[in-house]
Design an enzyme around this catalytic site. Structure first.
Site, PDB file in Angstrom:
ATOM      1  N   SER A 434       0.818  -1.213   0.000  1.00 43.41           N
ATOM      2  CA  SER A 434       0.000   0.000   0.000  1.00 43.41           C
ATOM      3  C   SER A 434       0.853   1.265   0.000  1.00 43.41           C
ATOM      4  CB  SER A 434      -0.928   0.005   1.217  1.00 43.41           C
ATOM      5  OG  SER A 434      -0.189  -0.138   2.412  1.00 43.41           O
ATOM      6  N   HIS A 455      -2.062  -3.392  -5.844  1.00 45.08           N
ATOM      7  CA  HIS A 455      -2.552  -2.976  -4.534  1.00 45.08           C
ATOM      8  C   HIS A 455      -4.056  -3.208  -4.429  1.00 45.08           C
ATOM      9  CE1 HIS A 455      -3.463   0.540  -1.573  1.00 45.08           C
ATOM     10  NE2 HIS A 455      -3.451  -0.622  -0.965  1.00 45.08           N
ATOM     11  N   GLU A 467      -5.065  -0.936  -7.651  1.00 42.60           N
ATOM     12  CA  GLU A 467      -4.042  -0.060  -8.238  1.00 42.60           C
ATOM     13  C   GLU A 467      -2.947  -0.946  -8.824  1.00 42.60           C
ATOM     14  OE1 GLU A 467      -3.497   4.107  -5.989  1.00 42.60           O
ATOM     15  OE2 GLU A 467      -3.143   2.394  -4.699  1.00 42.60           O
ATOM     16  N   ASN A 505      -3.553   6.274  -1.453  1.00 38.02           N
ATOM     17  CA  ASN A 505      -3.038   6.588  -0.117  1.00 38.02           C
ATOM     18  C   ASN A 505      -2.312   7.934  -0.088  1.00 38.02           C
ATOM     19  OD1 ASN A 505      -4.023   4.457   1.380  1.00 38.02           O
ATOM     20  ND2 ASN A 505      -2.316   3.110   0.853  1.00 38.02           N
TER      21      ASN A 505
END
Length: 733
Positions: A434, A455, A467, A505
């Site tokens: 992540s 991800h 992702e 993130n």
């Protein structure tokens, strides 16, 4: 030939040899599906006029030459139509009602043969005819409420008269696609047959209607008359439905309840009056921000799907996958792969971890059985797609590996270098990280071109986004294979470039930064949660941190602080100056990790279903006071700006830095990955709605007072000066 156009042909004669039957066929040239653009609707008007002028006809079959019947209106035209205002919207609706009513009023029986999807306007075309025959695989529905509007071409008028008000409310408010057997049971279809018998079945119904065996005039009269519901029945049907649907849809999505009101208001009216009620409500919803944003969302989703499809065409198929690291995440990945038909090895070094992963997969399959989605035999078959192992014995046959071990560079580096020696030279390695740089993880690999990030978001089976992260040496082939595998798993992959936190993130942590500043300035974290949930987020920032896990957030915050110290330094544990600890660091140090140990900003208790339920915890409230350095007063608008502007600015930076390829992909990633309120369209559409100039002005005011977290980029300032926006309503790019 009665009529020949670009999308529609009308010819005399059918397979029964009768020259008295006309067949109207939808077959839009140069398109894979039929859709009702303004040009196609105009053609339909011409075709119907030609049919009315043709002598000697005794019946009409409407069908499709493509796999689907009609997938709906051409949504790419919606924004430009909506921008023209209520007068033009109503004029369009009046034109379409005139054409559809002309089909319904033809002086002979009519039938629609539905060979595939009949959605939205396609369903409304089918409702104009006296009868409908469906192939066994066909589906029918009115999904307009999912776009923030309602069926505006007669769906709210004809469907309740055909299948009953209660069933129509369920179909329209829910926006569901309904199978042929359900349509037959409710009366939306008159017959369901294998696809190869569809035309014969349609002609048979026409023959029976022409012979007087089926009273098409009575069916037609019922569709055009007021609904047969007494006042008490109306109240029970509509008032109960409005309360239930309003609770389910929530305050930000008015279309489902508005659709019920339209059906209710039109229930006692004739066709013309009921259609006028429908048109007025459609125009009102079409002019709302919600409809504009949800239509934009649909367009963005099409952009993302198209890009994914282009990658998929270049990919070598993944026939055998593997996941390294069992447990909850590994088990979720294994379940998702197995449930969609790609066999997967699940490896760990510990037997109890393997068992935990299998338990997670079994639990998820069992839920599918409980809901009637799978039989026990199907569950057993799909579970057999997961092969647990403690060794690399079968890894020579694996096409793609997902590494899902603990979020530690050292641990991931060890596992990735080890597995690379056990797989074939063309095997793709991916890391479910992540935050850790893909370029960094690739440094010790012999074939870095075969490595990229993959991800997943937790819980894997629910979160649609994956992702796919391209490192400095990642090849196009590796990206294409990973995208193809994600799509095969039923996920929406978005390709991003490598940076700390990647896209989602990286964007999320400035939002947490804004939260931390507010708490330090005396804002009540429970109030912040309530304000942001009212704004449209599924959960407020304090609650979200509890769900993510405070230790995970703290670690990720340190990665962000290292990568972007100029605006995210406050996310680190060792903070500069005399500001002391961040609220996240404070929680970690007091072992308040969130849901994983039942205490964070809130305490957690099990509800009746065994799921964690948050409750106010006075200990957390007292603890948070340790980081409060001042006491300011905040309006709801202040809180929203302090939370949203950092998130939106970081999205802008990701676009400017080339981390994400387009506004559409950026906004869809936030909606699919962290639950950005869909009715607001995404971070970049949110800026557009506010106006780039107004957004920059507000951001700069906050930056002057609270620092670089709120500072607009130079490119954004230029956009504000030149009147640019992220989206052009005509192109959606």
């Amino acid at each position: 030939m009665i009529y020949q156009g670009n999308a529609i042909t009308v010819a005399r004669g059918g397979k029964d040899g009768s020259d008295a039957i006309a067949t109207l066929t939808f077959d839009l040239k140069d398109e894979s599906v039929n859709k009702l653009s303004s040009a196609v609707v105009a053609e339909l008007g011409e075709a119907v006029a030609a049919i009315r002028a043709e002598r000697g006809l005794e019946g009409l079959v409407i069908g499709s030459a493509k796999q689907a019947f009609i997938v709906g209106a051409d949504i790419t035209e919606f924004h430009s139509l909506f921008e023209q205002g209520a007068v033009e919207i109503n004029a369009m609706l009046e034109r379409v009602h005139g054409i559809f009513n002309a089909i319904e009023d033809l002086p002979f029986p009519t039938v629609t043969a539905l060979n595939g999807l009949a959605l939205g306007g396609g369903c409304e075309v089918a409702l104009t005819t006296d009868f409908r025959v469906m192939a066994e695989s066909a589906k029918i529905g009115l999904p307009e409420t999912k776009l923030g509007i309602l069926p505006g071409w007669g769906g709210c008028v004809r469907l309740p008269r055909l299948i009953g008000a209660d069933n129509a409310v369920e179909w329209i408010a829910g926006g569901s696609e309904n199978r042929a057997d359900a349509a037959l049971e409710m009366g939306a279809a008159d017959a369901v047959v294998p696809s190869e018998q569809l035309e014969a079945a349609a002609l048979d119904i026409l023959a029976r209607a022409r012979a007087g065996e089926l009273d098409y005039q009575a069916r037609r009269a019922e569709k055009k008359a007021p609904l047969k519901l007494g006042p008490i029945e109306q109240m029970m049907t509509f008032e109960t439905a409005k309360g239930y649907v309003a609770g389910k849809a929530g305050p930000h999505y008015p279309a489902p309840v508005e659709a019920i009101k339209v059906i209710q208001k039109g229930a006692g009216e004739s066709r013309a009056r009921a259609q006028a009620i429908e048109s007025k409500a459609f125009a009102k919803l079409a002019l709302s921000d919600v409809a504009f944003n949800l239509v934009g969302l649909f367009m963005n989703d099409q952009v993302v799907k198209k890009k994914g499809s282009q990658y998929e065409k270049q990919a070598r198929p993944v026939k055998q996958a593997a996941v390294l690291g069992a447990g909850i995440m590994g088990g979720g990945i294994a379940y998702q792969s197995a449930s969609k038909g790609t066999p997967i090895l699940m490896k760990d070094i510990k037997s109890d971890a393997i068992e935990l992963g299998l338990k997670e997969s079994r639990k998820l399959f069992a839920k599918q059985v409980e809901r009637g989605k799978l039989s026990t035999a199907q569950m057993a078959e799909r579970l057999s797609n997961i092969r647990p192992t403690l060794s690399y014995g079968d890894f020579g046959e694996v096409d793609l590996v997902v590494e899902a071990v603990v979020e530690s560079p050292k641990a991931k580096d060890a596992v990735l270098t080890e597995v690379e020696g056990q797989v074939g030279e063309e095997t793709i390695l991916t890391s479910n990280t992540s935050t850790i740089s893909i370029t960094r993880l690739a440094k010790n690999l012999k074939r870095p071109e075969n490595f990229c990030g993959m991800h997943f978001f937790n819980p894997v089976h629910r979160m649609p986004l994956v992702e796919v992260i391209r490192g400095e040496k990642t090849s196009d082939a590796a990206v294409a294979a990973t995208v193809a595998y994600a799509r095969a798993m039923g996920k929406t992959p978005i390709v991003v470039n490598d940076c700390p936190g990647f896209l989602v993130n990286r964007v999320l942590f400035p939002y947490f930064g804004g939260f931390g500043q507010l708490v330090e300035q005396g804002a009540d974290f429970q109030r912040i949660d309530k304000v942001m949930e009212k704004f449209g987020w599924p959960m407020g920032p304090a609650y979200l941190l509890d769900v993510v896990g405070m230790d995970i957030a703290f670690h990720a915050g340190e990665v962000m602080a290292e990568g972007f110290p100029e605006r995210m330094a406050d996310m680190a544990g060792d903070r500069a100056g005399d500001r002391g600890k961040s609220v996240i660091q404070l929680m970690v140090e007091h072992d308040r990790l969130g849901q994983k140990n039942d205490k964070g900003f809130y305490a957690y208790e099990e509800d009746r279903k065994g799921k964690p339920r948050k409750v106010t915890d006075e200990a957390a409230i007292e603890l948070v006071k340790e980081v409060v350095s001042e006491h300011r007063e905040f309006s709801d608008e202040d809180i929203i700006a302090r939370m949203m502007i950092p998130l939106c600015l970081e999205t802008v930076r990701c676009l400017e830095d080339g981390i994400v390829g387009s506004p559409a992909e950026a906004d869809m990633a936030l909606i699919y990955g962290i639950g950005f309120p869909p009715f607001r369209g995404g971070a970049l559409r949110y800026i557009d709605a506010m106006g780039v100039d107004a957004f920059v002005t507000q951001a700069q005011q906050l930056a002057d007072e609270f620092g670089t977290l709120y500072a607009p980029t130079e490119r954004l300032r230029q956009m504000a000066k030149s009147g640019e926006s992220f989206y052009d309503s005509k192109t959606q790019d």
